[in-house]
Each structure stands twice: as structure tokens, then as C-alpha cells.
Motif scaffolding. Structure first.
Motif, PDB file in Angstrom:
ATOM      1  N   UNK A   1       0.827  -1.208   0.000  1.00 39.92           N
ATOM      2  CA  UNK A   1       0.000   0.000   0.000  1.00 39.92           C
ATOM      3  C   UNK A   1       0.861   1.257   0.000  1.00 39.92           C
ATOM      4  N   UNK A   2       2.010   1.191   0.627  1.00 37.84           N
ATOM      5  CA  UNK A   2       2.914   2.342   0.611  1.00 37.84           C
ATOM      6  C   UNK A   2       3.360   2.649  -0.819  1.00 37.84           C
ATOM      7  N   UNK A   3       3.728   1.603  -1.552  1.00 42.48           N
ATOM      8  CA  UNK A   3       4.195   1.818  -2.927  1.00 42.48           C
ATOM      9  C   UNK A   3       3.036   2.145  -3.878  1.00 42.48           C
ATOM     10  N   UNK A   4       1.838   1.756  -3.520  1.00 37.84           N
ATOM     11  CA  UNK A   4       0.665   2.093  -4.323  1.00 37.84           C
ATOM     12  C   UNK A   4       0.333   3.581  -4.238  1.00 37.84           C
ATOM     13  N   UNK A   5       0.861   4.274  -3.253  1.00 33.36           N
ATOM     14  CA  UNK A   5       0.501   5.677  -3.032  1.00 33.36           C
ATOM     15  C   UNK A   5       0.797   6.554  -4.243  1.00 33.36           C
ATOM     16  N   UNK A   6       1.840   6.229  -5.015  1.00 30.50           N
ATOM     17  CA  UNK A   6       2.146   7.026  -6.198  1.00 30.50           C
ATOM     18  C   UNK A   6       1.050   6.928  -7.240  1.00 30.50           C
TER      19      UNK A   6
ATOM     20  N   UNK B   1       7.308   9.783  -5.472  1.00 27.90           N
ATOM     21  CA  UNK B   1       7.739   8.750  -4.534  1.00 27.90           C
ATOM     22  C   UNK B   1       6.889   8.789  -3.271  1.00 27.90           C
ATOM     23  N   UNK B   2       6.840   7.673  -2.516  1.00 32.41           N
ATOM     24  CA  UNK B   2       6.121   7.686  -1.247  1.00 32.41           C
ATOM     25  C   UNK B   2       6.621   8.763  -0.298  1.00 32.41           C
ATOM     26  N   UNK B   3       7.945   9.029  -0.306  1.00 31.53           N
ATOM     27  CA  UNK B   3       8.490  10.063   0.579  1.00 31.53           C
ATOM     28  C   UNK B   3       7.963  11.446   0.200  1.00 31.53           C
ATOM     29  N   UNK B   4       7.889  11.726  -1.095  1.00 36.22           N
ATOM     30  CA  UNK B   4       7.342  13.018  -1.546  1.00 36.22           C
ATOM     31  C   UNK B   4       5.868  13.133  -1.182  1.00 36.22           C
TER      32      UNK B   4
END
Length: 340
Positions: free
Chosen positions: A238-243, A261-264
Motif C-alpha cells: 500500500x505504501x508503494x501504491x501511493x504514487x 515517490x512515497x516520501x514526496x
């Protein structure tokens, strides 16, 4: 048994130049071949700030030169932009480079905005009306068959000839493409990822009910193109799906750009209205751990009685995409290996 294939769109991401996305597509094709995937398709878009793959036939040639087994295809060539004869010639050349491995997927959509479509073909406003005729011409030229008496292209051949021919596919996201694929006896791939599944069941049923057998394809051959992402844990997925999630929400308000990116995205909290959209997207997303996504894909395949799924995965980090395809390969591919 479900066959698993790949569709890659050469997605631009923040912090990396767009040309690097093309090279990443090439690397991913080699990776997915090692994992045992059935085919690797590339898309066509024009003047798009996110999807930078604009010339699938060129990219396919590079993939053909650096792979040995996997089928290579277009998903697809936007046929109204071009001459059917020229497309046939391009794909006959590809077939000569990789005999028995070339798929020619065609679509009617522009893959661009109206102004760009007009620049690609000054007759763009009427070209789509001639799409069925173009498909018939392309089918004849690609297969080395003669066009009907009285057709201006009768007697013209698409070179180079050879003992094998590209396999044509019809791509679509509505009943129109399903009907056309059935009429010409072609395999049909429904763009499930574009409609979020809406219309898929009806289009596949129309395709099967109206199918007219052809010498190359005596039985209907439907496939679904789906967006999915697997990771080692559900939380990570789910974290990587955020983009992708943020991209779809931004697109709904007309804002397009490279995948973030997830961080952005952690610095861009959702508004209440955006959070509602995100929750809706997550309810139907094919995202999770490897076993979770595999179960969702099997359920979809069973529900629509489709034996081939073509998987698209976006992620800011190329390693995340490669890992997702690795995890799914362990569930579906005949010869999965952990690629280096």
C-alpha cells in the motif's frame, strides 16, 4: 491454468529523466522473461507527461534483440494515426527479427489529446471512422493474404515475407472493440485498468457470443489488462501504491506529471474529498502481499472466465516493480526464478 503477461507503459518518475524510463522498460522485459512470463507488451502515448513510451515498434525491436523466448507486443499501435501498410511493414520486420514472437495489438483511441492527434494525422477527425477497414487491410498485409478484388491495395505486399506472421490482437475498453475482434476472428484484450472493471463482463460476453472463427484463431481468445502491485508485506504494497493512487486523484482534476515517490507524497496530505477518492480506489485495487494479489487475480480470472491476465505495475522505484513481478511469478509462471 492462468497465463500471466506484462504491459509496461514507460512511466516517468520524479528525480529521473524520461529517457531513463525507456531503458528501464528494456531491463524489465529481460527480467520478466527470466521469470517465465508469457508476453511483454509496450504501449503508445503521445505528448504525455507521465507515460513516455511513444514508439512501441522501436522499443519492441530493442526488446527482441535482448530476449530469447518471451513474446513481444504492442498494446497498442493507435492505428488511426497511421497507414495500415506502413504498420504491416514495421511488424513484418519485427517478425523477421524475432520469428514467432511478435504480437500486433491495435487500438482506435488516440493515446493523446485532440491537438496532438491532429498533428500526428491531419485527418484525425475522420480517421477513426475508417478503423474497421484499416483493421481488415492490416490483417491481410500482416498475414500475407490478398486484399479483395477492386481494393486499391490488391497486389501490394508488406515485406519482408517469411514463414511466420505477427499475431494480431484487438485492444479495447468497450463493446465496440469486442464486436470488431469477434467479427474479424481476432484475440481481444480488454483494458480493465482503464475502466476499473466497468463494462468488462459485458464486453467479454459480447466477444464470445459474436465470435466468428478464423483460420488462425478457431476459438475466442480473451485477455484482461489489469493494474496490480505485490510486495513482501501488505503494508509495504500500500505504501508503494501511493504514487499510483495520488496520480489518479490528481488526474481527475486535470493535473498530470511524473509519478511521485512515497516520501514526496508523505508531504502532501489528502483533503477530505481526496481521502474519499483514495478510499474508493483502495476498495477495488489489486494490491497486497504476493499471496493476496494472486488470490485477487484468480478470483477475477474465474469470474470472467479469462485465462490470460496482462499485468501493469507502476512504482517509483524500479526494484519495487521487479519484486512485484517476481512475487506473482511464483504463483502463476511455469518457470519462475528469482532474478538477480
Amino acid at each position: 491454468m492462468i497465463r500471466l503477461s506484462v504491459l509496461d507503459q514507460s512511466v516517468a518518475v520524479t528525480g529521473r529523466s524520461a529517457d531513463a524510463s525507456i531503458r528501464e522498460t528494456l531491463a524489465l522485459a529481460q527480467h520478466c522473461e527470466a521469470l517465465g512470463y508469457e508476453r511483454f507488451w509496450v504501449s503508445e502515448h503521445h505528448s504525455h507527461p507521465t507515460i513516455v513510451g511513444s514508439a512501441p515498434e522501436v522499443l519492441m525491436a530493442a526488446i527482441a534483440a535482448t530476449t530469447q523466448r518471451i513474446r513481444i507486443g504492442s498494446a497498442g499501435v493507435m492505428l488511426p494515426h497511421y497507414s495500415a501498410l506502413k504498420v504491416a511493414e514495421q511488424f513484418r520486420v519485427l517478425e523477421a527479427l524475432a520469428p514467432g514472437r511478435i504480437d500486433l495489438g491495435v487500438g482506435r483511441a488516440p493515446g493523446s489529446d485532440g491537438r496532438t492527434a491532429q498533428l500526428l494525422n491531419p485527418q484525425a477527425h475522420s480517421a477513426a471512422d475508417h478503423f474497421p477497414l484499416q483493421v481488415r487491410e492490416l490483417q491481410a498485409w500482416v498475414g500475407g493474404n490478398e486484399l479483395p478484388e477492386g481494393h486499391p491495395g490488391r497486389g501490394v505486399t508488406a515485406e519482408p515475407g517469411g514463414p511466420t506472421a505477427p499475431t494480431m490482437w484487438m485492444l479495447g475498453s468497450s463493446n465496440y472493440g469486442a464486436q470488431l475482434a469477434a467479427h474479424y476472428g481476432l484475440p481481444y484484450a480488454f483494458a480493465y485498468f482503464i475502466t476499473d472493471g466497468q463494462g468488462a463482463e459485458e464486453a467479454i460476453a459480447v466477444y464470445r457470443d459474436m465470435y466468428r472463427p478464423s483460420p488462425q484463431h478457431p476459438e475466442p481468445q480473451p485477455a484482461l489488462c489489469v493494474w496490480a502491485l505485490a510486495a513482501d508485506t501488505e503494508e509495504e504494497a500500500w505504501q508503494h501504491f501511493s504514487g499510483r493512487e495520488r496520480w489518479k486523484i490528481d488526474r481527475n482534476r486535470g493535473a498530470l506529471g511524473p509519478l511521485q515517490s512515497p516520501a514526496e507524497l508523505a508531504q502532501r496530505p489528502y483533503s477530505p474529498a481526496e481521502q474519499m477518492q483514495a478510499d474508493q480506489l483502495r476498495r477495488t485495487a489489486l494490491v497486497g502481499s504476493g499471496p493476496q494479489v494472486a488470490e485477487k487475480l484468480r478470483a477475477l480470472s474465474d469470474a470472467l472466465e479469462v485465462e490470460e491476465l496482462v499485468v501493469i505495475t507502476w512504482a517509483h522505484d524500479p526494484a519495487v516493480r521487479r519484486r512485484s513481478y517476481e512475487l506473482l511469478a511464483t504463483h502463476f509462471c511455469a518457470v519462475p526464478t528469482r532474478a538477480a
